[in-house]
Design a protein around this motif. Sequence first.
Motif, PDB file in Angstrom:
ATOM      1  N   GLU A  57      -5.617   0.702  -3.304  1.00 27.48           N
ATOM      2  CA  GLU A  57      -5.271   1.678  -4.375  1.00 27.48           C
ATOM      3  C   GLU A  57      -5.424   3.056  -3.366  1.00 27.48           C
ATOM      4  N   VAL A  58      -6.760   3.069  -2.772  1.00 24.76           N
ATOM      5  CA  VAL A  58      -6.956   4.456  -1.873  1.00 24.76           C
ATOM      6  C   VAL A  58      -5.820   4.610  -0.917  1.00 24.76           C
ATOM      7  N   ASP A  63       4.353  13.952  -0.954  1.00 22.81           N
ATOM      8  CA  ASP A  63       3.954  15.010  -1.183  1.00 22.81           C
ATOM      9  C   ASP A  63       4.415  15.927   0.112  1.00 22.81           C
ATOM     10  N   GLY A 117       2.723   4.625  -0.712  1.00 20.83           N
ATOM     11  CA  GLY A 117       2.402   5.397  -2.237  1.00 20.83           C
ATOM     12  C   GLY A 117       3.616   5.631  -3.024  1.00 20.83           C
ATOM     13  N   GLN A 161      -2.710   3.727  -1.097  1.00 12.52           N
ATOM     14  CA  GLN A 161      -1.602   4.268  -1.844  1.00 12.52           C
ATOM     15  C   GLN A 161      -1.554   5.728  -2.180  1.00 12.52           C
ATOM     16  N   LYS A 162      -2.801   6.159  -2.614  1.00 17.79           N
ATOM     17  CA  LYS A 162      -2.803   7.583  -2.668  1.00 17.79           C
ATOM     18  C   LYS A 162      -2.847   8.411  -1.327  1.00 17.79           C
ATOM     19  N   ALA A 218       0.848   8.401  -0.483  1.00 24.55           N
ATOM     20  CA  ALA A 218       1.414   9.114  -1.170  1.00 24.55           C
ATOM     21  C   ALA A 218       1.476  10.539  -0.929  1.00 24.55           C
ATOM     22  N   LYS A 219       0.395  11.269  -0.433  1.00 26.01           N
ATOM     23  CA  LYS A 219       0.086  12.549  -0.005  1.00 26.01           C
ATOM     24  C   LYS A 219       1.339  12.772   1.174  1.00 26.01           C
ATOM     25  N   THR A 272       0.658  -1.213   0.070  1.00 21.67           N
ATOM     26  CA  THR A 272       0.040   0.026  -0.060  1.00 21.67           C
ATOM     27  C   THR A 272       0.708   1.322   0.148  1.00 21.67           C
ATOM     28  N   PRO A 314       3.514   3.684  -6.836  1.00 20.77           N
ATOM     29  CA  PRO A 314       3.167   4.489  -8.194  1.00 20.77           C
ATOM     30  C   PRO A 314       3.899   5.506  -8.195  1.00 20.77           C
ATOM     31  N   ALA A 315       4.234   6.366  -7.509  1.00 22.01           N
ATOM     32  CA  ALA A 315       5.242   7.578  -7.499  1.00 22.01           C
ATOM     33  C   ALA A 315       6.498   7.613  -8.356  1.00 22.01           C
ATOM     34  N   TRP A 366     -10.051  13.366   3.341  1.00 21.35           N
ATOM     35  CA  TRP A 366     -10.424  12.401   2.577  1.00 21.35           C
ATOM     36  C   TRP A 366     -11.956  12.185   3.026  1.00 21.35           C
TER      37      TRP A 366
END
Length: 290
Positions: A259-260, A271, A208, A262-263, A266-267, A206, A211-212, A282
């Motif tokens: 997927e959620v 980020d 992030g 991971q996003k 990633a934040k 999971t 994908p990044a 969220w």
Amino acid sequence: MLLILRRIRGGDQELAGLTGEIGSKDFSEQYILAHITTELLNAHGADVKANTKLVGSANVRQALENDQFLGYWEYTGTSWITYNGNTSPVKGVEEQFTAVKEADAKKGIAWLKPAPFNNTYAFAIRSSEAEKLGVKTLSDVAKLPQADQTFCIESEFSTRDDGWPGLTKAYGFDAPASNVKMLDTGVIYTATQKGTDCNFGEVFQTDGRIPALKLTVMEDDTQFFPSYQGGFTLKESTLKKYPKIADVIGQVSPKLTTEVMQKLNAKVDVDGEDPQDVAIEWLEDEGLIK
């Protein structure tokens, strides 16, 4: 403060009287989950706080058992192997959850209906190299020439029953010790993306950064790794006193897919956003708090 009060008053009050701390382990996903849970429970009348200061899984579990924590998000594989002393996972995500739920129930700990996300171990490679080598599964990796079987792993993973020793046996990896680099968790992701220390890095599914950094996860086609499905855990006595907790957590669990997560992760990890801000944004986007 005005925003927090509006958010709390905007929901039902079926959890009025519920107080305590929602715990977490010491990494971003757990921080986010702790804040999601805290904000959601408070939106339904509770008065709980997130405590993200403890380090180590065992300490967090102990805090739940000692009533320092009201509850926290745990992983099925961790409880099954680390807390319940098993050396082999149960095959199948649902089967593993059922086994863990029954084992922990004997200790007075309840598992609520789990989320779909599975933060299990995995091996990833930069996507361009995966295409070049023609690999999609760990069985494909085992068929590669020794020169291409290069790995980056954590020191703990190198000795775990569900780690490197068992993995090499299950898939027949024949890479020499010189092909295996021991790195810190965070470094593995960037090292894998660069491809200088290794082709294949041990990752958490999971995360992030997958994908990044444009990494491709290899399918665990023999299902060697245990399921690390996430679920909220709390004392049976607490759930009996406040059974509506299950209904409230049940609003959020089905939405937390791999997927959620991971996003959301990633934040924070990519980020640099604050975990509490990520959690609140969220929940508001999903219409779970106002």
